[in-house]
Design a protein around this motif. Sequence first.
Motif, PDB file in Angstrom:
ATOM      1  N   CYS A 246      -3.928   0.375  -6.386  1.00 33.53           N
ATOM      2  CA  CYS A 246      -4.561   0.859  -7.613  1.00 33.53           C
ATOM      3  C   CYS A 246      -4.265  -0.093  -8.756  1.00 33.53           C
ATOM      4  O   CYS A 246      -3.206  -0.711  -8.851  1.00 33.53           O
ATOM      5  CB  CYS A 246      -4.151   2.294  -7.931  1.00 33.53           C
ATOM      6  SG  CYS A 246      -2.707   2.455  -8.958  1.00 33.53           S
TER       7      CYS A 246
ATOM      8  N   TRP B  44      -3.622   0.260 -11.868  1.00 38.24           N
ATOM      9  CA  TRP B  44      -2.662   0.527 -12.936  1.00 38.24           C
ATOM     10  C   TRP B  44      -1.206   0.441 -12.510  1.00 38.24           C
ATOM     11  O   TRP B  44      -0.343   0.177 -13.336  1.00 38.24           O
ATOM     12  CB  TRP B  44      -2.940   1.896 -13.566  1.00 38.24           C
ATOM     13  CG  TRP B  44      -4.348   1.976 -14.036  1.00 38.24           C
ATOM     14  CD1 TRP B  44      -5.394   2.536 -13.380  1.00 38.24           C
ATOM     15  CD2 TRP B  44      -4.885   1.413 -15.232  1.00 38.24           C
ATOM     16  NE1 TRP B  44      -6.547   2.369 -14.082  1.00 38.24           N
ATOM     17  CE2 TRP B  44      -6.265   1.682 -15.238  1.00 38.24           C
ATOM     18  CE3 TRP B  44      -4.329   0.708 -16.312  1.00 38.24           C
ATOM     19  CZ2 TRP B  44      -7.109   1.284 -16.266  1.00 38.24           C
ATOM     20  CZ3 TRP B  44      -5.169   0.315 -17.340  1.00 38.24           C
ATOM     21  CH2 TRP B  44      -6.542   0.599 -17.310  1.00 38.24           C
ATOM     22  N   CYS B  45      -0.948   0.709 -11.258  1.00 40.47           N
ATOM     23  CA  CYS B  45       0.445   0.671 -10.814  1.00 40.47           C
ATOM     24  C   CYS B  45       0.666  -0.295  -9.670  1.00 40.47           C
ATOM     25  O   CYS B  45       1.276  -1.344  -9.831  1.00 40.47           O
ATOM     26  CB  CYS B  45       0.934   2.062 -10.409  1.00 40.47           C
ATOM     27  SG  CYS B  45       0.967   3.217 -11.787  1.00 40.47           S
TER      28      CYS B  45
ATOM     29  N   MET C 166      -9.606   1.000  -8.719  1.00 43.56           N
ATOM     30  CA  MET C 166      -9.153   1.510 -10.012  1.00 43.56           C
ATOM     31  C   MET C 166      -8.059   2.551  -9.858  1.00 43.56           C
ATOM     32  O   MET C 166      -7.131   2.626 -10.655  1.00 43.56           O
ATOM     33  CB  MET C 166     -10.335   2.094 -10.800  1.00 43.56           C
ATOM     34  CG  MET C 166     -11.281   1.044 -11.357  1.00 43.56           C
ATOM     35  SD  MET C 166     -10.435  -0.299 -12.192  1.00 43.56           S
ATOM     36  CE  MET C 166     -10.090   0.433 -13.784  1.00 43.56           C
ATOM     37  N   CYS C 167      -8.172   3.354  -8.800  1.00 41.68           N
ATOM     38  CA  CYS C 167      -7.185   4.411  -8.587  1.00 41.68           C
ATOM     39  C   CYS C 167      -7.064   4.607  -7.086  1.00 41.68           C
ATOM     40  O   CYS C 167      -8.047   4.404  -6.362  1.00 41.68           O
ATOM     41  CB  CYS C 167      -7.684   5.694  -9.258  1.00 41.68           C
ATOM     42  SG  CYS C 167      -6.697   7.156  -8.904  1.00 41.68           S
ATOM     43  N   SER C 168      -5.891   4.997  -6.622  1.00 43.77           N
ATOM     44  CA  SER C 168      -5.760   5.223  -5.172  1.00 43.77           C
ATOM     45  C   SER C 168      -6.742   6.311  -4.737  1.00 43.77           C
ATOM     46  O   SER C 168      -7.168   6.354  -3.595  1.00 43.77           O
ATOM     47  CB  SER C 168      -4.330   5.602  -4.807  1.00 43.77           C
ATOM     48  OG  SER C 168      -4.015   6.873  -5.326  1.00 43.77           O
TER      49      SER C 168
ATOM     50  N   GLY D  60      -0.351   3.522  -4.676  1.00 40.65           N
ATOM     51  CA  GLY D  60      -0.806   4.211  -5.884  1.00 40.65           C
ATOM     52  C   GLY D  60       0.351   4.447  -6.839  1.00 40.65           C
ATOM     53  O   GLY D  60       1.505   4.113  -6.540  1.00 40.65           O
ATOM     54  N   CYS D  61       0.044   5.036  -7.982  1.00 37.75           N
ATOM     55  CA  CYS D  61       1.073   5.368  -8.961  1.00 37.75           C
ATOM     56  C   CYS D  61       1.920   6.529  -8.442  1.00 37.75           C
ATOM     57  O   CYS D  61       1.457   7.331  -7.638  1.00 37.75           O
ATOM     58  CB  CYS D  61       0.440   5.807 -10.269  1.00 37.75           C
ATOM     59  SG  CYS D  61      -0.852   4.725 -10.871  1.00 37.75           S
TER      60      CYS D  61
ATOM     61  N   CYS E 104      -0.444   8.933 -12.375  1.00 39.48           N
ATOM     62  CA  CYS E 104      -1.789   8.415 -12.115  1.00 39.48           C
ATOM     63  C   CYS E 104      -2.561   8.327 -13.428  1.00 39.48           C
ATOM     64  O   CYS E 104      -2.558   9.246 -14.238  1.00 39.48           O
ATOM     65  CB  CYS E 104      -2.524   9.318 -11.125  1.00 39.48           C
ATOM     66  SG  CYS E 104      -4.258   8.919 -10.914  1.00 39.48           S
ATOM     67  N   HIS E 105      -3.209   7.194 -13.617  1.00 35.11           N
ATOM     68  CA  HIS E 105      -3.988   6.956 -14.823  1.00 35.11           C
ATOM     69  C   HIS E 105      -5.101   7.988 -14.972  1.00 35.11           C
ATOM     70  O   HIS E 105      -5.607   8.223 -16.060  1.00 35.11           O
ATOM     71  CB  HIS E 105      -4.581   5.549 -14.727  1.00 35.11           C
ATOM     72  CG  HIS E 105      -5.075   5.006 -16.009  1.00 35.11           C
ATOM     73  ND1 HIS E 105      -4.232   4.560 -16.995  1.00 35.11           N
ATOM     74  CD2 HIS E 105      -6.328   4.826 -16.476  1.00 35.11           C
ATOM     75  CE1 HIS E 105      -4.956   4.131 -18.013  1.00 35.11           C
ATOM     76  NE2 HIS E 105      -6.228   4.284 -17.733  1.00 35.11           N
ATOM     77  N   TYR E 106      -5.518   8.545 -13.852  1.00 35.05           N
ATOM     78  CA  TYR E 106      -6.587   9.545 -13.880  1.00 35.05           C
ATOM     79  C   TYR E 106      -6.040  10.918 -13.516  1.00 35.05           C
ATOM     80  O   TYR E 106      -6.685  11.703 -12.818  1.00 35.05           O
ATOM     81  CB  TYR E 106      -7.719   9.119 -12.945  1.00 35.05           C
ATOM     82  CG  TYR E 106      -8.173   7.711 -13.234  1.00 35.05           C
ATOM     83  CD1 TYR E 106      -9.088   7.461 -14.250  1.00 35.05           C
ATOM     84  CD2 TYR E 106      -7.635   6.634 -12.541  1.00 35.05           C
ATOM     85  CE1 TYR E 106      -9.472   6.169 -14.560  1.00 35.05           C
ATOM     86  CE2 TYR E 106      -8.015   5.334 -12.846  1.00 35.05           C
ATOM     87  CZ  TYR E 106      -8.938   5.099 -13.854  1.00 35.05           C
ATOM     88  OH  TYR E 106      -9.307   3.820 -14.167  1.00 35.05           O
TER      89      TYR E 106
ATOM     90  N   ASN F  91      -3.971  10.372  -7.348  1.00 30.67           N
ATOM     91  CA  ASN F  91      -3.018  10.063  -6.279  1.00 30.67           C
ATOM     92  C   ASN F  91      -2.660  11.287  -5.435  1.00 30.67           C
ATOM     93  O   ASN F  91      -2.358  11.172  -4.255  1.00 30.67           O
ATOM     94  CB  ASN F  91      -1.765   9.378  -6.837  1.00 30.67           C
ATOM     95  CG  ASN F  91      -1.163  10.129  -8.006  1.00 30.67           C
ATOM     96  OD1 ASN F  91      -1.692  11.174  -8.408  1.00 30.67           O
ATOM     97  ND2 ASN F  91      -0.081   9.618  -8.555  1.00 30.67           N
TER      98      ASN F  91
HETATM   99  S1  FES Z   1      -4.373   5.109 -11.149  1.00 31.40           S
HETATM  100 FE1  FES Z   1      -2.809   4.605  -9.775  1.00 31.40          FE
HETATM  101  S2  FES Z   1      -3.051   6.193  -8.389  1.00 31.40           S
HETATM  102 FE2  FES Z   1      -4.516   6.773  -9.828  1.00 31.40          FE
END
Ligand code: FES
Lengths: 139, 312
Positions: A14, A16-17, A42-44, A67-68, A73-75, A79
């Motif tokens: 992902c 962001w992390c 963008m996200c897991s 993932g985060c 999680c950014h969203y 995750n």
């Molecule tokens: S942004 Fe990293 S798991 Fe959703």
Amino acid sequence: MKEDFEPKIVAFLCNWCAYAGADMAGTSRLKYPANVVPIKVMCSGRVDPEFILNAFEKGADGVFIGGCHPGDCHYVNGNLRTRRRVKMMKKLLEQMGVNPKRLRLEWISATEGAKFARVIKEFVEEIKELGPSPWRERR
Amino acid sequence: MEGKKMKNVKKKIAMYWGAGCGGCDVSLLGIHEKLLDLLDEIEIVFWPCAMDIKYEDLEKMEDKSIDIAFYNGAIRTEENEEIAKLLRKKAKLMVAYGSCAIEGCVIGLANLYNKKEIFEAVYLKNETTKEKILPSRDLPEFLPYLKTLDQVVKVDAFIPGCPPPKPVLEEALDALLQGKTKFGKEVALCEECPRKDTKPEKIEISKFYRWHEKEDNGECFLAQGIICMGPATRAGCKGECISANIPCTGCMGALPRVRDQGAAMLSAIASLLDVEDEKEDEVIDSIKDIIGTFYKYSTAKLLPRGGMKDES
Ligand code: FES
């Protein structure tokens, strides 16, 4: 055979992390095996079960999802959905005759470069143990 | 005279029954009196189930002389494969008729096992089998794994369903006779579900039930915790099963732009789960048969072809 077997691993990370974590591993000059092909998402939560099956179909020996950490999680909860999906996917893989260990989910924060390098190393070792995916020769 | 003859040129149609239950052949009769209208427009030149005709007769036909060939059933034996290829040669349009031809259907589940395991289960270990005889002579070879029609030949159109429900079939036949190969609905079954109005804004599932484990309250199955493939399944059947109080198992296949119906539904189910972290494993484990639930009709499109297994 197993000695000189170099597994192919697809890693969905992902943005962001986990991807930042992988970057961190790079900038910290930590070594990890070159068997992984990282794909930034963008996200897991963006990792559709179809992506996982597709990777195996195209000859991957293992699929890694980073993932985060839960709560980060950014969203918000992408995750957590991924965690549930991965649990279901492992059951599916098992029923399909694929060792569920070939699918691995890890939480890696942007600062955890060391963790990224470590789990990738572990995962590659594990897949080497398992040998090539049963579908590799099939293709 | 000439003009009249031109007008009456009937489309030549073929129908073949591959590896399947035969329901597809019957479903063509299920359009009832419409079949009579249809017979004004078509001439059936090959339909082994309904007319006396041999493979040699098909071989003798000129290439591309059949306008539309409907192939129902999957490809499980060498014979199926041979006829699929032969029909492809003889026909202008090749149509996969029904779930078996399109995605392998229920018999595709056998792809989780190899030939030896299948033969043992059917001919040797089956409790009701008294004489344990393995068929050996004069039979077409059993392929290592079941194939869908499009894994063997180029397919021009697909008529989904197990077997194709009447409204789906009628629309498909109309379109095909006009030379159109794209037809059918592009939305999910939920859109035409008889229980549509009872579907809550947000479905949350905290426990799964199998049909017999819960008294049906007449509302959206998913909202009751009963897995219904509606959200991942193409509309068109008007929810025949739901009308009979049976959740959808997905025979109409994936929506047009989705490749993997099972994966889509599995993903949806994971998003609908509303459980505490500690109970997550238990709830997920309560779905006993993941492939049978999510891939009942499309296992042949999955990877395990002929029981390929991880050694470890
Ligand atoms: S942004 Fe990293 S798991 Fe959703």
